[in-house]
Motif scaffolding. Structure first.
Motif, short mmCIF file in Angstrom:
data_model
loop_
_atom_site.label_atom_id
_atom_site.label_comp_id
_atom_site.label_asym_id
_atom_site.label_seq_id
_atom_site.Cartn_x
_atom_site.Cartn_y
_atom_site.Cartn_z
N ASP A 415 0.82 -1.22 0.00
CA ASP A 415 0.00 0.00 0.00
C ASP A 415 0.85 1.27 0.00
O ASP A 415 0.69 2.16 0.84
CB ASP A 415 -0.94 0.01 1.21
N ALA A 416 1.77 1.38 -0.96
CA ALA A 416 2.67 2.53 -1.03
C ALA A 416 1.91 3.78 -1.44
O ALA A 416 0.86 3.72 -2.09
CB ALA A 416 3.79 2.25 -2.02
N TRP A 417 2.46 4.96 -1.08
CA TRP A 417 1.92 6.23 -1.54
C TRP A 417 2.60 6.61 -2.86
O TRP A 417 3.79 6.39 -3.05
CB TRP A 417 2.20 7.35 -0.54
N LYS A 418 1.85 7.23 -3.72
CA LYS A 418 2.44 7.81 -4.95
C LYS A 418 2.74 9.28 -4.66
O LYS A 418 1.86 10.05 -4.27
CB LYS A 418 1.45 7.68 -6.11
N LEU A 419 4.02 9.66 -4.85
CA LEU A 419 4.45 11.02 -4.56
C LEU A 419 4.86 11.75 -5.83
O LEU A 419 5.27 11.13 -6.81
CB LEU A 419 5.66 11.02 -3.61
N THR A 420 4.75 13.07 -5.77
CA THR A 420 5.38 13.93 -6.78
C THR A 420 6.48 14.70 -6.09
O THR A 420 6.24 15.39 -5.09
CB THR A 420 4.36 14.90 -7.39
N LEU A 421 7.71 14.57 -6.61
CA LEU A 421 8.86 15.26 -6.05
C LEU A 421 9.31 16.35 -7.01
O LEU A 421 9.34 16.13 -8.22
CB LEU A 421 10.02 14.29 -5.80
N VAL A 428 9.68 14.56 -10.55
CA VAL A 428 9.92 13.12 -10.58
C VAL A 428 8.81 12.40 -9.81
O VAL A 428 8.51 12.77 -8.67
CB VAL A 428 11.29 12.79 -9.95
N PRO A 429 8.19 11.36 -10.40
CA PRO A 429 7.23 10.55 -9.65
C PRO A 429 7.97 9.54 -8.78
O PRO A 429 9.03 9.03 -9.15
CB PRO A 429 6.43 9.85 -10.75
N ALA A 430 7.42 9.24 -7.62
CA ALA A 430 8.09 8.32 -6.70
C ALA A 430 7.04 7.55 -5.90
O ALA A 430 5.87 7.93 -5.83
CB ALA A 430 9.03 9.07 -5.76
N LEU A 431 7.49 6.44 -5.30
CA LEU A 431 6.67 5.66 -4.38
C LEU A 431 7.25 5.78 -2.98
O LEU A 431 8.47 5.74 -2.80
CB LEU A 431 6.63 4.19 -4.79
N PHE A 432 6.37 5.94 -2.00
CA PHE A 432 6.80 5.94 -0.61
C PHE A 432 6.33 4.65 0.04
O PHE A 432 5.13 4.37 0.12
CB PHE A 432 6.25 7.14 0.14
N LYS A 433 7.29 3.83 0.47
CA LYS A 433 6.99 2.55 1.11
C LYS A 433 7.25 2.68 2.61
O LYS A 433 8.33 3.11 3.00
CB LYS A 433 7.87 1.45 0.50
N VAL A 465 17.11 -2.69 -10.17
CA VAL A 465 16.29 -2.17 -9.07
C VAL A 465 16.29 -0.65 -9.15
O VAL A 465 17.36 -0.02 -9.16
CB VAL A 465 16.85 -2.62 -7.71
N PRO A 466 15.14 -0.01 -9.23
CA PRO A 466 15.12 1.46 -9.30
C PRO A 466 15.72 2.07 -8.03
O PRO A 466 15.61 1.50 -6.94
CB PRO A 466 13.62 1.79 -9.41
N PRO A 467 16.36 3.24 -8.15
CA PRO A 467 16.95 3.89 -6.97
C PRO A 467 15.92 4.07 -5.86
O PRO A 467 14.77 4.42 -6.09
CB PRO A 467 17.42 5.23 -7.51
N ILE A 468 16.37 3.82 -4.63
CA ILE A 468 15.52 3.94 -3.45
C ILE A 468 16.37 4.40 -2.29
O ILE A 468 17.53 3.99 -2.16
CB ILE A 468 14.81 2.60 -3.14
N VAL A 469 15.83 5.28 -1.44
CA VAL A 469 16.57 5.80 -0.28
C VAL A 469 15.67 5.79 0.93
O VAL A 469 14.43 5.88 0.82
CB VAL A 469 17.07 7.24 -0.54
N GLN A 481 11.18 5.51 -3.45
CA GLN A 481 11.74 4.83 -4.62
C GLN A 481 11.25 5.52 -5.90
O GLN A 481 10.09 5.93 -5.99
CB GLN A 481 11.32 3.37 -4.64
N LEU A 482 12.14 5.64 -6.87
CA LEU A 482 11.76 6.18 -8.17
C LEU A 482 10.62 5.34 -8.76
O LEU A 482 10.70 4.11 -8.82
CB LEU A 482 12.96 6.15 -9.12
N PHE A 483 9.57 6.00 -9.22
CA PHE A 483 8.45 5.32 -9.85
C PHE A 483 8.72 5.21 -11.34
O PHE A 483 9.06 6.20 -12.00
CB PHE A 483 7.16 6.11 -9.60
N ILE A 484 8.58 4.00 -11.88
CA ILE A 484 8.82 3.77 -13.30
C ILE A 484 7.54 4.09 -14.05
O ILE A 484 6.60 3.29 -14.10
CB ILE A 484 9.28 2.33 -13.57
#
Length: 619
Positions: A415-421, A428-433, A465-469, A481-484
Motif C-alpha cells: 500500500d505505497a503512496w504515490k508522490l510527486t517530487l 519526478v514521480p516516486a513511491l513511498f513505502k 532495481v530502481p533507486p531507493i533511499v 523509490q523512483l516510480f517507473i
C-alpha cells in the motif's frame, strides 16, 4: 608521453604474436558491417570529451533534429556518426555513452543508425594508459566507472576525515562529486597517487561496463562515398580493406583487454599493428598537419584507394584564425578543396571552450552547422535542461526534493503512496513505502528489504532495481523509490506488438534478473512486479518479502543463463563486503543465508557451463 614513444614501448614489451584471431576464437566471428550506400542524410559529430550537455544541445538543435526534448530518437533513417573521443578531459563521458547506446537501439528501430567510432581516448581507457596522463581522466569520470564497493569504501575514508558538521552535510547531499568540491579534490588526489589496486579497479570497471561494447564498434566506416574516422587514414593504410582495419583493431584491443582480465591465458608475446601506432586511424594527424601544397597528391591517392570523394575526421583541434569564433563555417573546417573535413571544433566547453558543430551530408551535398549556445539563444533556440541523472544523483533527489503531491499508490499489501517530487526544474514521480514488518514476523513485509535489494544491485553493478533511499514523509519513516512511469509488466510487453529494441540485451537482462532473484530469494513466479520501462529497460520494483534466511531455491527461479559481467562479479563475491553493504537492513541470519546462496548460485552456473558449454550459458 608522445604517441611515438608509446608505440616503441609497446613494440619492445610485446614481441611478435601470431595467431591472434585464432586464439580469440569466435568472439568477433560475425563480421560487423562498415559500409553503407544510398543513405539520404548523415550527421557526424566529433570529439565530445565528456561534455554531455553540449552533445544534447547538438542533437536537439533544429538544424540537426535527431532527438526530441526527452532525448528520444526522431531522426528517422538518418545515420549519426560519433567520430570518437567521448572519453576524458570532461566529467560526463558515462552519460554520453549511455545515451549513445540507447539511441543505437532507437535509431535502428526507425530505420536509421548510430555509429560510435573508436577514438584514441577510447583506446587509452580500454588498455588503461589514460591514467598515465594528468587530467585526462577527471574525478567525475573516474568514480563513474569504479566498482560500487570500492567507491563506497574510499568515500567512507573521505567522510571520516571531515569535521562532524561537514560530514553530516556531505552525507545529506548523497556524496555528490558534482557539487562537493572537497570530494572532488579527494578523488583527484586518489588518481594522482596511482594506487595499483584502485587504478586496476577503474580499468576493469570501465571494461566490464563499456569496453566489451566499444570493442565491437568500428574504427573506420564509409557511408555513400565518404569515409569517417577519428584521426584519418594515411596513404599506406588506405590500401587495406576497411573491414580488415576494423577487425585488426578489434582483435588487438580484445587481446589487451583479455590480458588484463586473465594474464595467464594471454601470456604469449604479442606485436600490435594498430594499437598505439601513431599512424593508426585513431592517432594519425597528417591530414591536418601537412600543407595543402605538400599533400594534395597524397590526399587524392588516399581517397582513390578508398573509393571515396571525401573524408571526415576529428582528433585535430585547431584555434580559429583571429581568436574564438562563435560559429563554424565550411571554410574553417574543410581542406584540400573540401575533400577533407576536420570536425574537431573543441566542442567540450570544459576543455577547449570551442563551438558545438556537426558535419551534414544530405542527398549528396555537404554542409556544416556550428554555433554556440549564446548564438542559438539570440535566435530563440535554447538547449533543453534535461539530462539523465546518475543513480547517485537520483538518490540525492529522492532524499532531498520537496514533496509537492501525494496520492494512492498501485495498491497491494504494501500500500505505497504515490508522490510527486520537485527539485529545481525536475519533477519526478516516486513511491513511498512505509510498511515495516521484518523477520521474525510471521508475515514479513518491509521496505528495508527493498533498500537491501538496491544495495546488492549496486554491489553487483546491476541496474534492475530502481533507486531507493531511506526517508521520512510526513513524519512517517520509510523509503522513497523512483516510480517507473509509463511502464508495462513483462507479460504485457511480451504479449504486445513491439519487440525489444535490443533482443540480446533484453535476454541478458532477463537472465540476470532471475539470478538476482535467486540470490535474494524473491519469488520469480510473481511477474507483475517486473516492469519494462518506455526506454526498454527492465526493472524489478518490489522486494519487500525477499531475503528469507534459507538456502532453499527461490520459488520459480530456474537459472539457465547469466551475463559474463554478472558471473565475474559473483566469482568476486566477498562475504564481509556484502555484510557491510546490507547490514543496516538485514539481520545476521538473513545475511548469512544470502552469502551461502551466492555460492550455490555460482555452483549452478558452473554446472551449466560444464554440461552445456560456456557460449550457451554466459551471455
Amino acid at each position: 608521453m608522445p604517441i611515438s614513444r608509446l608505440w616503441r614501448r609497446a613494440r619492445r614489451a610485446v614481441p611478435l604474436w601470431l595467431g591472434l584471431a585464432f586464439l580469440l576464437g569466435s568472439a568477433f566471428a560475425a563480421e560487423t558491417p562498415c559500409q553503407w550506400t544510398g543513405i539520404e542524410r548523415v550527421v557526424a559529430v566529433a570529439d565530445l570529451h565528456g561534455d554531455y550537455e553540449r552533445f544534447v544541445f547538438i542533437l536537439t538543435h533544429p538544424e540537426i533534429g535527431l532527438v526530441d526534448r526527452s532525448l528520444h530518437w526522431t531522426g528517422g533513417k538518418t545515420h549519426l556518426v560519433q567520430l570518437g573521443d567521448v572519453l576524458d578531459r570532461g566529467p560526463r563521458a558515462k552519460a554520453i555513452l549511455d545515451l549513445i547506446q540507447r539511441l543505437e537501439r532507437e535509431a535502428a528501430e526507425a530505420g536509421g543508425m548510430v555509429h560510435m567510432l573508436l577514438g584514441n581516448h577510447e583506446e587509452m581507457n580500454i588498455t588503461g594508459i589514460a591514467l598515465d596522463y594528468p587530467d585526462y581522466v577527471t574525478p567525475e569520470q573516474f568514480v563513474s566507472f569504479l566498482p560500487w564497493d570500492l567507491r563506497r569504501e574510499r568515500e567512507s575514508q573521505y567522510l571520516q576525515s571531515l569535521p562532524p558538521e561537514a560530514k553530516r552535510e556531505a552525507e545529506a547531499a548523497g556524496l555528490d562529486i558534482f557539487a562537493d568540491a572537497g570530494l572532488r579534490e579527494f578523488w583527484r588526489k586518489t588518481i594522482a597517487a596511482k594506487n595499483p589496486e584502485v587504478m586496476r579497479a577503474y580499468v576493469m570497471g570501465f571494461n566490464d561496463a563499456y569496453g566489451d561494447w566499444l570493442i565491437r564498434r568500428n574504427t573506420v566506416i564509409k557511408i555513400n562515398d565518404v569515409v569517417y574516422a577519428h584521426g584519418g587514414i594515411n596513404e599506406a593504410l588506405s590500401k587495406t580493406p576497411l573491414r580488415e582495419i576494423n577487425q585488426t583493431m578489434r582483435d588487438e584491443l580484445a587481446f589487451f583487454q583479455g590480458r588484463m582480465r586473465d594474464p595467464q591465458q594471454y601470456r604469449k608475446p604479442f606485436h600490435p599493428k594498430l594499437v598505439y601506432d601513431p599512424d593508426s586511424p585513431l592517432w594519425f594527424r597528417g591530414l591536418a598537419a601537412k600543407s595543402e601544397e605538400e599533400a594534395a597528391g597524397e590526399v587524392d591517392r588516399i581517397l582513390a584507394n578508398l573509393g571515396a570523394k571525401a573524408m571526415v575526421i576529428g582528433h585535430n583541434y585547431f584555434r580559429y584564425p583571429g581568436g574564438r569564433s562563435p560559429v563554424v563555417t565550411r571554410e574553417l573546417v574543410s581542406r584540400f578543396q573540401e575533400k577533407i573535413w576536420i570536425m574537431d571544433t573543441g566542442i567540450s566547453s570544459m576543455s577547449y571552450a570551442g563551438v558545438p558543430s556537426a558535419f551534414i551530408e544530405e542527398n549528396g551535398a555537404f554542409r556544416v552547422w556550428g554555433e554556440t549556445e549564446e548564438v542559438a539563444e539570440r535566435s530563440g533556440i535554447r538547449p533543453p535542461p534535461l539530462r539523465p541523472l546518475s543513480p547517485r544523483e537520483m538518490e540525492t533527489l529522492l532524499r532531498a526534493a520537496a514533496v509537492t503531491g501525494r496520492g494512492p499508490g498501485p495498491g497491494g499489501r504494501t500500500d505505497a503512496w504515490k508522490l510527486t517530487l520537485e527539485s529545481a526544474d525536475l519533477v519526478v514521480p516516486a513511491l513511498f513505502k512505509y510498511v515495516d514488518r521484518p523477520r521474525p514476523d510471521p508475515i514479513p513485509d518491509s521496505y528495508r528489504y527493498d533498500l537491501a535489494a538496491y544495495a546488492l544491485n549496486q554491489y553487483l553493478g546491476l541496474e534492475c532495481v530502481p533507486p531507493i533511499v531511506a526517508r521520512s514523509v510526513e513524519d512517517v519513516p520509510g523509503a522513497v523509490q523512483l516510480f517507473i512511469d509509463n511502464a508495462k509488466t513483462v507479460e504485457e510487453f511480451r504479449s504486445g506488438p513491439l519487440a525489444p529494441r535490443d533482443p540480446v540485451a533484453f535476454e541478458r537482462a532477463m537472465a540476470d534478473l532471475v539470478v538476482f532473484q535467486a540470490l535474494v530469494h524473491d519469488d520469480c513466479r510473481n511477474a507483475k512486479d517486473t516492469l519494462v520501462g518506455k526506454d526498454g529497460h527492465l526493472y524489478r520494483v518490489d522486494f519487500s518479502e525477499a531475503f528469507d534466511p534459507t538456502t532453499r531455491d527461490a520459488p520459480g527461479c530456474d537459472i539457465r543463463k547469466c551475463s559474463r559481467l554478472l558471473y565475474r562479479r559473483l566469482l568476486a563475491w566477498e562475504d564481509e563486503t556484502v555484510a557491510g553493504y546490507l547490514g543496516r537492513y538485514l539481520g545476521a541470519d538473513e545475511i548469512k543465508a544470502l552469502n551461502a546462496r551466492s555460492r550455490i548460485v555460482v555452483r549452478k552456473i558452473r554446472l551449466l557451463i560444464r554440461s552445456l558449454g560456456e557460449s550457451n550459458v554466459l551471455l
